[in-house]
Design a protein around this motif. Structure first.
Motif, PDB file in Angstrom:
ATOM      1  N   ASP A  62     -17.195  -3.042  13.131  1.00 33.26           N
ATOM      2  CA  ASP A  62     -17.741  -4.309  12.660  1.00 33.26           C
ATOM      3  C   ASP A  62     -19.099  -4.585  13.293  1.00 33.26           C
ATOM      4  N   GLY A  63     -20.055  -5.014  12.442  1.00 27.97           N
ATOM      5  CA  GLY A  63     -21.393  -5.335  12.931  1.00 27.97           C
ATOM      6  C   GLY A  63     -22.353  -4.167  12.934  1.00 27.97           C
ATOM      7  N   VAL A  64     -21.882  -2.963  12.579  1.00 26.21           N
ATOM      8  CA  VAL A  64     -22.747  -1.778  12.558  1.00 26.21           C
ATOM      9  C   VAL A  64     -23.113  -1.451  11.107  1.00 26.21           C
ATOM     10  N   LYS A  65     -24.390  -1.255  10.863  1.00 28.01           N
ATOM     11  CA  LYS A  65     -24.892  -0.909   9.528  1.00 28.01           C
ATOM     12  C   LYS A  65     -25.253   0.570   9.503  1.00 28.01           C
ATOM     13  N   VAL A  66     -24.644   1.313   8.584  1.00 31.12           N
ATOM     14  CA  VAL A  66     -24.764   2.770   8.558  1.00 31.12           C
ATOM     15  C   VAL A  66     -25.195   3.242   7.169  1.00 31.12           C
ATOM     16  N   VAL A  67     -26.166   4.149   7.134  1.00 29.86           N
ATOM     17  CA  VAL A  67     -26.493   4.861   5.897  1.00 29.86           C
ATOM     18  C   VAL A  67     -25.811   6.219   5.947  1.00 29.86           C
ATOM     19  N   LEU A  68     -25.077   6.553   4.883  1.00 29.63           N
ATOM     20  CA  LEU A  68     -24.343   7.813   4.807  1.00 29.63           C
ATOM     21  C   LEU A  68     -24.963   8.705   3.745  1.00 29.63           C
ATOM     22  N   ASP A  69     -25.307   9.935   4.125  1.00 24.95           N
ATOM     23  CA  ASP A  69     -25.777  10.943   3.169  1.00 24.95           C
ATOM     24  C   ASP A  69     -24.683  11.989   3.028  1.00 24.95           C
ATOM     25  N   GLU A  70     -24.051  12.019   1.870  1.00 28.40           N
ATOM     26  CA  GLU A  70     -22.877  12.872   1.665  1.00 28.40           C
ATOM     27  C   GLU A  70     -23.193  14.231   1.057  1.00 28.40           C
ATOM     28  N   ALA A  71     -24.489  14.562   0.872  1.00 27.12           N
ATOM     29  CA  ALA A  71     -24.905  15.875   0.378  1.00 27.12           C
ATOM     30  C   ALA A  71     -24.326  16.199  -0.994  1.00 27.12           C
ATOM     31  N   HIS A  72     -23.945  15.168  -1.762  1.00 24.67           N
ATOM     32  CA  HIS A  72     -23.266  15.377  -3.059  1.00 24.67           C
ATOM     33  C   HIS A  72     -22.120  16.366  -2.883  1.00 24.67           C
ATOM     34  N   GLY A  73     -21.426  16.215  -1.769  1.00 27.85           N
ATOM     35  CA  GLY A  73     -20.423  17.212  -1.394  1.00 27.85           C
ATOM     36  C   GLY A  73     -19.013  16.674  -1.342  1.00 27.85           C
ATOM     37  N   ALA A  74     -18.203  17.359  -0.530  1.00 33.48           N
ATOM     38  CA  ALA A  74     -16.764  17.137  -0.515  1.00 33.48           C
ATOM     39  C   ALA A  74     -16.358  15.795   0.070  1.00 33.48           C
ATOM     40  N   ALA A  75     -17.235  15.176   0.869  1.00 40.52           N
ATOM     41  CA  ALA A  75     -16.888  13.894   1.504  1.00 40.52           C
ATOM     42  C   ALA A  75     -17.447  12.702   0.753  1.00 40.52           C
ATOM     43  N   SER A  76     -17.932  12.902  -0.468  1.00 46.89           N
ATOM     44  CA  SER A  76     -18.624  11.837  -1.187  1.00 46.89           C
ATOM     45  C   SER A  76     -17.768  10.599  -1.393  1.00 46.89           C
ATOM     46  N   ARG A  77     -16.457  10.740  -1.449  1.00 43.44           N
ATOM     47  CA  ARG A  77     -15.591   9.573  -1.591  1.00 43.44           C
ATOM     48  C   ARG A  77     -14.952   9.186  -0.268  1.00 43.44           C
ATOM     49  N   VAL A  78     -14.417  10.153   0.460  1.00 46.52           N
ATOM     50  CA  VAL A  78     -13.608   9.800   1.628  1.00 46.52           C
ATOM     51  C   VAL A  78     -14.450   9.265   2.787  1.00 46.52           C
ATOM     52  N   SER A  79     -15.655   9.778   2.978  1.00 48.46           N
ATOM     53  CA  SER A  79     -16.464   9.313   4.107  1.00 48.46           C
ATOM     54  C   SER A  79     -16.896   7.860   3.940  1.00 48.46           C
ATOM     55  N   PRO A  80     -17.484   7.456   2.795  1.00 46.08           N
ATOM     56  CA  PRO A  80     -17.820   6.032   2.646  1.00 46.08           C
ATOM     57  C   PRO A  80     -16.598   5.125   2.751  1.00 46.08           C
ATOM     58  N   GLU A  81     -15.472   5.559   2.208  1.00 41.07           N
ATOM     59  CA  GLU A  81     -14.278   4.726   2.274  1.00 41.07           C
ATOM     60  C   GLU A  81     -13.785   4.588   3.710  1.00 41.07           C
ATOM     61  N   ALA A  82     -13.848   5.674   4.485  1.00 46.40           N
ATOM     62  CA  ALA A  82     -13.414   5.614   5.880  1.00 46.40           C
ATOM     63  C   ALA A  82     -14.302   4.677   6.693  1.00 46.40           C
ATOM     64  N   PHE A  83     -15.613   4.783   6.519  1.00 48.56           N
ATOM     65  CA  PHE A  83     -16.526   3.906   7.263  1.00 48.56           C
ATOM     66  C   PHE A  83     -16.324   2.445   6.867  1.00 48.56           C
ATOM     67  N   ALA A  84     -16.145   2.215   5.564  1.00 50.88           N
ATOM     68  CA  ALA A  84     -15.951   0.842   5.109  1.00 50.88           C
ATOM     69  C   ALA A  84     -14.639   0.263   5.636  1.00 50.88           C
ATOM     70  N   ARG A  85     -13.573   1.037   5.588  1.00 46.56           N
ATOM     71  CA  ARG A  85     -12.280   0.549   6.091  1.00 46.56           C
ATOM     72  C   ARG A  85     -12.326   0.285   7.594  1.00 46.56           C
ATOM     73  N   ALA A  86     -13.186   1.040   8.287  1.00 44.37           N
ATOM     74  CA  ALA A  86     -13.307   0.849   9.738  1.00 44.37           C
ATOM     75  C   ALA A  86     -14.180  -0.355  10.083  1.00 44.37           C
TER      76      ALA A  86
END
Length: 452
Positions: free
Chosen positions: A178-202
């Motif tokens: 909470d309180g941290v702003k992050v830009v995620l570059d997923e390389a149009h790859g395998a984490a394109s869905r799970v990584s943003p969802e994990a960061f958002a849920r956290a």
């Protein structure tokens, strides 16, 4: 045919080097070898199969699934997921083996096949050698043992895999974001869905780029091998940090709020201090490779943390960690292994832990990464030389000794023969970039004259 397995599975241009026939054959061979090795212990085996979004992964997945099922292995298809997710699910589901189809950071035309043993661990060299031998025996005419009737494997989709993996990632974080702003570059790859969802849920506020895979754009001008877009986006959005993955998300590089790169050595330094503070850095040791920046080594010495260095390659880092019980290791390229929570490099987990440290301390990433200063590092590849003599040439040894005397305690020289090409890599670190360039250039000339 030359050796198929490299340092990270079988990799090549899809449908040219890595064909459907090869993928199918390797999968059957893997099933037979693991059965003979007692891995299946008399029960019906199960495999987890995942892939990155490359277009070629679609037909290669079909070939791998067909090969495993034809050998009597039940298959759970988890779809497009990161390599560490497939490794995690292999262990969490009690599967007997896992298969990941990806060429990691390579360009789209390439693809690869990577096997995991029970527990989600990479196969040891001896089993890879045996799989390759059994595959070659079949190509030479030796028939497979083929089950029939109810003996053939069954295939099903395991759609819960991504949610299970995300829950695992969030569950091992030391604190929320909470309180941290992050830009995620997923390389149009395998984490394109799970990584943003994990960061958002956290709890993080996220901006996502490079998260629209179409099968053809993986690693194309984005991700951990092309940080420019991420650096610009972090500055544009006023983010606290940026996180970049490669195509299969087993690595992570970062960018601080000013758009400056934070590499794998710096990430290891930040996490080493955080884990020591939490009492999790077993034996007060972190594992790197011989290519780790000298600045990282000096920083760990100053902080009273031991650095163990291995040959280049995350598998060698992992072998050292498992053998000695170390908790943290990785490479400058961003492969970071937190062994209590992952059996392989996990870029999403690494990024989450880095953001968690920013959130917990209230310090900027630049401040945290400032625990080490990267010394200028010059790398020159010298082609078309006899790399076998790199350790035996008296002329070269004398030149290296002269260079080391010139650089003193604040510099370093490393000469390394390539594992796949007829070339020698000359690496020089020094406090001054011009000195590093000059010394590296002289050594490259000696390599040419002495080994050419």
């Amino acid at each position: 045919m030359g050796r198929l397995f490299g340092t990270d599975g079988v990799r090549g241009v899809a449908n040219a080097d890595l064909t459907a026939e090869l993928a199918l054959g390797l999968s059957v061979a893997a099933a037979h070898v693991l059965a003979e090795a007692g891995t299946f212990e008399g029960h019906r085996p199960t495999a987890v199969v995942g892939r990155d979004p490359r277009a070629s992964g679609e037909f290669l997945e079909a070939a791998v699934v067909a090969g495993l099922a034809s050998a009597g292995v039940d298959v759970l298809r988890v779809g497009v997921l990161p390599t560490p997710a497939v490794a995690y699910l292999t262990g969490a589901l009690g599967a007997d083996l896992g298969v990941m189809l990806s060429a990691s950071h390579n360009a789209m035309p390439d693809n690869g096949v990577k096997f995991f043993a029970r527990g989600g661990h990479k196969l040891p060299d001896e089993l890879e050698h045996r799989i390759e031998a059994v595959y070659e025996q079949h190509r030479a005419g030796e028939p497979w043992a083929r089950p029939t009737g109810s003996g053939v494997g069954r295939v099903s989709d395991y759609d819960e895999g991504s949610d299970q993996y995300i829950a695992h990632l969030i569950g091992v974080l030391p604190n929320r974001l909470d309180g941290v702003k992050v830009v995620l570059d997923e390389a149009h790859g395998a984490a394109s869905r799970v990584s943003p969802e994990a960061f958002a849920r956290a709890g993080a506020e996220i901006i996502t780029i490079g998260a629209d895979p179409d099968g053809l754009n993986i690693n194309d001008g984005c991700g951990s091998t092309h940080l420019e877009m991420l650096q610009a986006a972090v500055v544009e959005h006023g983010a606290d940090l940026g996180v970049a993955h490669d195509g299969d998300a087993d690595r992570c590089l970062a960018v601080d709020a000013e758009g400056r790169e934070v590499d794998g050595d710096q990430i290891l330094a930040v996490l080493a201090l955080a884990m020591r503070e939490a009492g999790q850095l077993r034996k007060n040791t972190v594992v790197g490779t011989v290519m780790s920046n000298l600045g990282f080594k000096l920083a760990m010495e100053r902080e009273g943390i031991q650095l163990v260095q291995t040959a280049v390659g995350d598998r060698y880092v992992l072998e050292s960690m498992k053998a000695e019980g170390y908790a943290l290791g990785g490479e400058q390229s961003g492969h970071v292994i937190v062994l209590d929570h992952a059996t392989t490099g996990d870029g999403t987990l690494t990024g989450l832990m880095l953001a968690a440290r920013v959130a917990a301390t209230g310090r900027t990433l630049a401040d945290l990464a400032g625990v080490m200063s990267r010394l200028p590092q010059i790398l020159i590849n010298v082609p078309d030389v006899d790399k076998s003599r790199v350790t035996t040439s008296a002329e070269l040894a004398a030149a290296v000794a002269d260079a080391e005397r010139e650089l003193g305690a604040t510099g370093r020289v490393l000469l390394r023969s390539s594992g796949t090409e007829p070339l020698v890599r000359v690496m020089v670190e020094a406090a001054d970039i011009e000195q590093a360039k000059a010394v590296a250039g002289r050594l490259a000339d000696v390599v040419k004259s002495a080994l050419g």
